[in-house]
Design a protein around this motif. Structure first.
Motif, PDB file in Angstrom:
ATOM      1  N   LEU A 148      57.398  82.878  77.813  1.00 27.70           N
ATOM      2  CA  LEU A 148      56.101  83.512  77.527  1.00 27.70           C
ATOM      3  C   LEU A 148      56.311  85.012  77.426  1.00 27.70           C
ATOM      4  O   LEU A 148      56.749  85.650  78.381  1.00 27.70           O
ATOM      5  N   LYS A 208      54.711  88.845  76.280  1.00 31.64           N
ATOM      6  CA  LYS A 208      53.470  89.572  76.028  1.00 31.64           C
ATOM      7  C   LYS A 208      53.799  90.950  75.467  1.00 31.64           C
ATOM      8  O   LYS A 208      54.729  91.610  75.948  1.00 31.64           O
ATOM      9  N   MET A 216      50.565  85.305  73.049  1.00 27.80           N
ATOM     10  CA  MET A 216      49.153  85.346  72.660  1.00 27.80           C
ATOM     11  C   MET A 216      48.819  86.819  72.529  1.00 27.80           C
ATOM     12  O   MET A 216      49.000  87.588  73.473  1.00 27.80           O
ATOM     13  N   SER A 248      39.984  88.316  76.650  1.00 26.87           N
ATOM     14  CA  SER A 248      40.146  87.103  77.474  1.00 26.87           C
ATOM     15  C   SER A 248      40.618  87.449  78.881  1.00 26.87           C
ATOM     16  O   SER A 248      41.446  88.340  79.067  1.00 26.87           O
ATOM     17  N   ASP A 249      40.111  86.723  79.869  1.00 26.63           N
ATOM     18  CA  ASP A 249      40.557  86.945  81.242  1.00 26.63           C
ATOM     19  C   ASP A 249      41.776  86.061  81.530  1.00 26.63           C
ATOM     20  O   ASP A 249      42.260  85.344  80.662  1.00 26.63           O
ATOM     21  N   THR A 295      43.338  83.085  79.232  1.00 24.75           N
ATOM     22  CA  THR A 295      44.698  83.300  78.726  1.00 24.75           C
ATOM     23  C   THR A 295      45.591  82.117  79.109  1.00 24.75           C
ATOM     24  O   THR A 295      46.341  81.595  78.272  1.00 24.75           O
ATOM     25  N   ALA A 308      52.600  91.084  84.281  1.00 21.62           N
ATOM     26  CA  ALA A 308      52.594  91.907  83.067  1.00 21.62           C
ATOM     27  C   ALA A 308      52.301  93.361  83.447  1.00 21.62           C
ATOM     28  O   ALA A 308      51.540  93.607  84.380  1.00 21.62           O
ATOM     29  N   ALA A 337      47.935  90.917  86.571  1.00 24.93           N
ATOM     30  CA  ALA A 337      47.297  89.896  87.397  1.00 24.93           C
ATOM     31  C   ALA A 337      48.333  89.176  88.262  1.00 24.93           C
ATOM     32  O   ALA A 337      48.059  88.802  89.395  1.00 24.93           O
ATOM     33  N   GLY A 338      49.512  88.963  87.703  1.00 26.09           N
ATOM     34  CA  GLY A 338      50.549  88.227  88.441  1.00 26.09           C
ATOM     35  C   GLY A 338      50.100  86.803  88.748  1.00 26.09           C
ATOM     36  O   GLY A 338      50.457  86.243  89.781  1.00 26.09           O
ATOM     37  N   ALA A 339      49.281  86.242  87.875  1.00 26.59           N
ATOM     38  CA  ALA A 339      48.682  84.942  88.179  1.00 26.59           C
ATOM     39  C   ALA A 339      48.918  83.888  87.116  1.00 26.59           C
ATOM     40  O   ALA A 339      48.749  82.696  87.369  1.00 26.59           O
ATOM     41  N   ILE A 340      49.286  84.318  85.905  1.00 25.79           N
ATOM     42  CA  ILE A 340      49.393  83.356  84.787  1.00 25.79           C
ATOM     43  C   ILE A 340      50.356  82.202  85.106  1.00 25.79           C
ATOM     44  O   ILE A 340      49.993  81.040  84.894  1.00 25.79           O
ATOM     45  N   SER A 386      34.883  87.446  84.825  1.00 19.33           N
ATOM     46  CA  SER A 386      34.607  88.750  85.428  1.00 19.33           C
ATOM     47  C   SER A 386      34.612  89.767  84.294  1.00 19.33           C
ATOM     48  O   SER A 386      35.103  89.485  83.209  1.00 19.33           O
TER      49      SER A 386
END
Ligand SMILES: Cc1cc2nc3c(=O)[nH]c(=O)nc-3n(C[C@H](O)[C@H](O)[C@H](O)COP(=O)(O)OP(=O)(O)OC[C@H]3O[C@@H](n4cnc5c(N)ncnc54)[C@H](O)[C@@H]3O)c2cc1C
Length: 260
Positions: A6, A8, A62, A93-94, A98, A121, A126-129, A223
């Motif tokens: 992935l 970005k 994306m 997009s949040d 995403t 990223a 966010a460190g969450a994807i 959010s």
């Protein structure tokens, strides 16, 4: 191995980053855009695994039209093909949207064994994807790795924390995320740059992926940024000349600022 990375495209850390007045999303047009450095490392790791085990590397991004530059960089490093999800509906997009879109895009890569992402990223941070993707796809996640190996159908990794090093493993297919300690990414060679021009890039819209446009973009975000203002300019520092009592003057200053 069938590996998905992935990638970005983010504003260059050396460019000034600002938010648009209209909707407080990142003003991507005003900054130079680059392949996120953590994703160069993710691509490098995929290429090292491919060199060790054979297989194919697909990069997925994306992002808006210009994200093709980031995709070409990953291809010129040695990735084999790419999927570019590009659609105006995705603007704003949040993380949840995403991840939904990326999960669908990963699903277009038949028989993938391993998904490699950056741990965070450098724009959204966010460190969450990777974790959300693991939840959506029902796959094991091995995140924040400084070392990755694959043995048979198992991926193993080392996660460094303040408490020590954790040794983790999961069965393939799995999702891993890597930190900046994972490797030093290669520079694309001239041959690689030329070869990248001919490598296949599939461009998909949200409709192609079967995603409802209402679930993504600013309208679908859970959010939102209501207000944003630039940070105040830095004030001049206080200079302390050391005439024998410099240390205590600095300590007094720090006490005054309630820093110690
Ligand atoms: C100016 C600005 C405003 C924002 N406003 C909001 C808001 O109002 N509400 C809200 O919920 N979120 C908001 N965000 C967060 C934004 O939605 C996230 O940047 C985005 O959803 C992905 O999160 P991330 O890049 O921080 O992911 P991370 O979890 O930090 O990324 C980890 C890894 O996932 C992969 N990855 C992440 N994004 C992509 C991608 N597009 N393509 C391919 N791989 C990818 C990469 O491998 C990356 O290294 C905002 C972000 C910015 C910059």
């Amino acid at each position: 191995m069938n590996i998905v990375v992935l990638v970005k495209q983010v504003p260059d850390t050396w460019s000034e980053r600002k938010l648009t007045d209209a909707d407080h999303t990142l003003d991507r047009e005003s900054a130079d855009a680059v392949l996120d450095e953590i994703n160069e490392r993710a691509v490098e790791e995929a290429l090292l695994l491919k060199e060790a085990h054979g297989g194919e590397v697909t990069v997925i991004a994306m992002g808006p039209g210009r994200a093709t530059d980031a995709i070409r960089k990953a291809l010129s490093m040695g990735a084999d093909k790419a999927v570019h999800v590009s659609d105006d509906a995705l603007h704003g997009s949040d993380v949840i949207a995403t991840a939904k879109v990326l999960a669908k895009a990963i699903g277009t890569v038949e028989g993938f064994d391993l998904v490699i992402a950056g741990n965070e990223a450098t724009d959204g941070r966010a460190g969450a994807i990777p974790a959300i993707l693991a939840e959506i796809l029902g796959l094991p996640q091995v995140t924040q790795l400084r070392k990755v190996t694959v043995e048979g159908t198992t991926v193993k990794g080392e996660r460094e924390t303040e408490e020590g090093v954790a040794h983790l493993e999961a069965s393939l297919p799995a999702i891993v995320s890597v930190t900046e300690k994972i490797n030093e990414p290669r520079y694309p060679s001239f041959k690689g740059i030329m070869a990248a021009k001919k490598k296949p890039v599939t461009t998909l819209t949200v409709a192609d992926l079967g995603v409802d446009a209402g679930e993504v973009g600013l309208g679908g975000a859970w959010s939102g940024v209501i207000e944003a203002s630039p940070k105040p300019p830095r004030s001049a520092g206080q200079r302390i000349d050391d005439e024998g009592v410099g240390g205590s003057k600095i300590a007094e200053y720090l006490v005054g600022q309630k820093l110690i």
